[in-house]
Design an enzyme around this catalytic site. Structure first.
Site, PDB file in Angstrom:
ATOM      1  N   GLU A 185       0.471  -1.084  -0.765  1.00  0.00           N
ATOM      2  CA  GLU A 185      -0.286   0.167   0.195  1.00  0.00           C
ATOM      3  C   GLU A 185       0.692   1.461  -0.147  1.00  0.00           C
ATOM      4  O   GLU A 185      -0.203   2.244  -0.381  1.00  0.00           O
ATOM      5  CB  GLU A 185      -1.098   0.211   0.889  1.00  0.00           C
ATOM      6  CG  GLU A 185      -2.054  -1.362   1.285  1.00  0.00           C
ATOM      7  CD  GLU A 185      -3.031  -0.598   0.175  1.00  0.00           C
ATOM      8  OE1 GLU A 185      -3.122  -0.087  -0.245  1.00  0.00           O
ATOM      9  OE2 GLU A 185      -3.817  -1.741   0.082  1.00  0.00           O
ATOM     10  N   HIS A 248      -6.120  -2.526  -6.853  1.00  0.00           N
ATOM     11  CA  HIS A 248      -7.178  -2.990  -6.192  1.00  0.00           C
ATOM     12  C   HIS A 248      -8.202  -3.786  -7.151  1.00  0.00           C
ATOM     13  O   HIS A 248      -8.972  -4.448  -6.446  1.00  0.00           O
ATOM     14  CB  HIS A 248      -7.886  -2.072  -5.576  1.00  0.00           C
ATOM     15  CG  HIS A 248      -6.920  -1.835  -4.118  1.00  0.00           C
ATOM     16  ND1 HIS A 248      -6.368  -0.782  -3.954  1.00  0.00           N
ATOM     17  CD2 HIS A 248      -7.137  -1.964  -2.898  1.00  0.00           C
ATOM     18  CE1 HIS A 248      -4.883  -0.804  -3.107  1.00  0.00           C
ATOM     19  NE2 HIS A 248      -5.856  -1.301  -1.960  1.00  0.00           N
TER      20      HIS A 248
END
Ligand code: GLY
Length: 362
Positions: A185, A248
């Site tokens: 991330e 994602h």
């Protein structure tokens, strides 16, 4: 101590980042308008290490906390577990000014946040994230949810915490693989918003992997700053916030198709980011050098670059049913460069197929 403000008046809050935040945490509680009954939620992994010490801090600050420990793992993010937590909250006498403290990773933060958002139509929430992933992502920005058996995070809310305390000491007990997943991330923030940050990660990979204090504080603070900025501009994801979903679309499909066992979140997102980079290059938005730079950094930070055990057709079908897909249109977040992304819903199927195939190991 580093402080990042989430500018969401009247729901704004501070994120504090440092080693040993005990004093700052105690001061925050003493100044807050909480009633004295409180709920401290943790899981079986984190709770055995930190629940009692954190409960002691709450007591020293004048609160009477009940500790509630859920089984570690995604299965605790359920309505069944939520119902048990409501019962405990009622039995413990929590009122509308009682605070819920979420001590743990993303599962605990999302579940405890969901309870705080809904119990008595909303009571104060304080995030104490203990995993790197939760520190740079899920504890910030107010997305709280539980899963439904038909899909993850389908039942939830936007509900901002009143404070986020990122104590770097929690990272000392985190398994290495959990550090790498958080780095997935963190790389994303460089790609979507900040080329200098991406370059910093390239140049300081060893210090980052060794969790050297200055590098760790710097990358967490920068990640939180970027997320805070984006959330401050688009709290409820009506536009800009969707850039946080870079990587994602494919990443979630990989996680789902490998039954949430083979890859953890940051690993799947790392592979998904490479897939999105391939699409961006095939559409002429970036050159191949940018794709190779991303792949090199992902490798350097011990994350996978291809997914094993997935079939192309299953991944494509899963993407079509993703909750980010609206009216059958997949909203891709694609790169215009390192540090710049844009959202796009007109990507030819052949490009999507070719680029997803490129990140599947056969
Ligand atoms: N994790 C993506 C978001 O908070 O919007």
């Amino acid at each position: 101590m580093r402080k990042v403000e989430v500018d969401l008046k009247p729901r704004g809050y501070s994120i504090l980042i440092d080693h040993d935040l005990k004093a700052a945490f105690g001061q925050f509680i003493r100044q807050a308008d909480f009633s004295n009954r409180a709920l401290l939620v943790s899981d079986t992994n984190v709770g055995k290490l930190y629940a009692e010490p954190v409960a002691d801090l709450l007591k020293q600050a004048g609160l009477s906390p009940d500790i509630y420990i859920v089984p570690a793992g995604e299965s605790s993010k359920s309505l069944t577990e939520a119902e048990k937590l409501y019962t405990r909250a009622i039995e413990a006498g929590l009122d509308r000014h009682s605070a819920v403290f979420a001590l743990g990773g993303g599962v605990v933060g999302d579940l405890a946040g969901f309870i705080a958002a809904t119990y008595m139509r909303g009571i104060p929430l304080v995030q104490l994230p203990t995993s790197l992933l939760a520190q740079v992502d899920s504890s910030v920005g107010g997305k709280v949810a539980v899963n439904h058996r038909l899909g993850k995070n389908l039942i939830g809310a936007f509900y901002q915490p009143q404070g986020v305390f990122i104590d770097l000491d929690f990272l000392s007990t985190l398994p290495k693989r959990e550090i790498y997943t958080g780095l997935g991330e963190i790389i994303k923030y460089g790609v979507i918003y900040d080329e200098d940050f991406f370059t910093f990660l390239e140049n300081n990979a060893e210090a980052v992997l060794a969790l050297e204090p200055a590098a760790t504080a710097a990358i967490i603070a920068r990640s939180c700053m970027i997320k805070a900025k984006i959330v401050g501009l688009d709290e409820k994801e009506t536009g800009l916030r969707c850039i946080l979903n870079f990587g994602h679309t494919i990443g979630h499909a990989i996680e789902k198709d490998t039954h949430y066992v083979r890859y953890n979140h940051g690993e799947a997102v790392a592979i998904g980011m490479i897939g999105a980079a391939h699409i961006s290059r095939d559409l002429g938005m970036i050159d191949d050098a940018a794709v190779q730079r991303l792949i090199a950094l992902i490798r350097k930070l011990h994350l996978p670059t291809q997914a094993e055990g997935c079939s192309l057709d299953t991944i494509l079908a899963t993407i079509l049913h993703d909750k980010k897909t609206i009216n059958g249109k997949v909203h891709w977040v694609l790169m215009n460069g390192i540090g710049r992304v844009t959202s796009m819903d007109q990507v030819p199927d052949a490009v999507v197929r070719r680029c997803i195939k490129a990140v599947l190991a056969v």
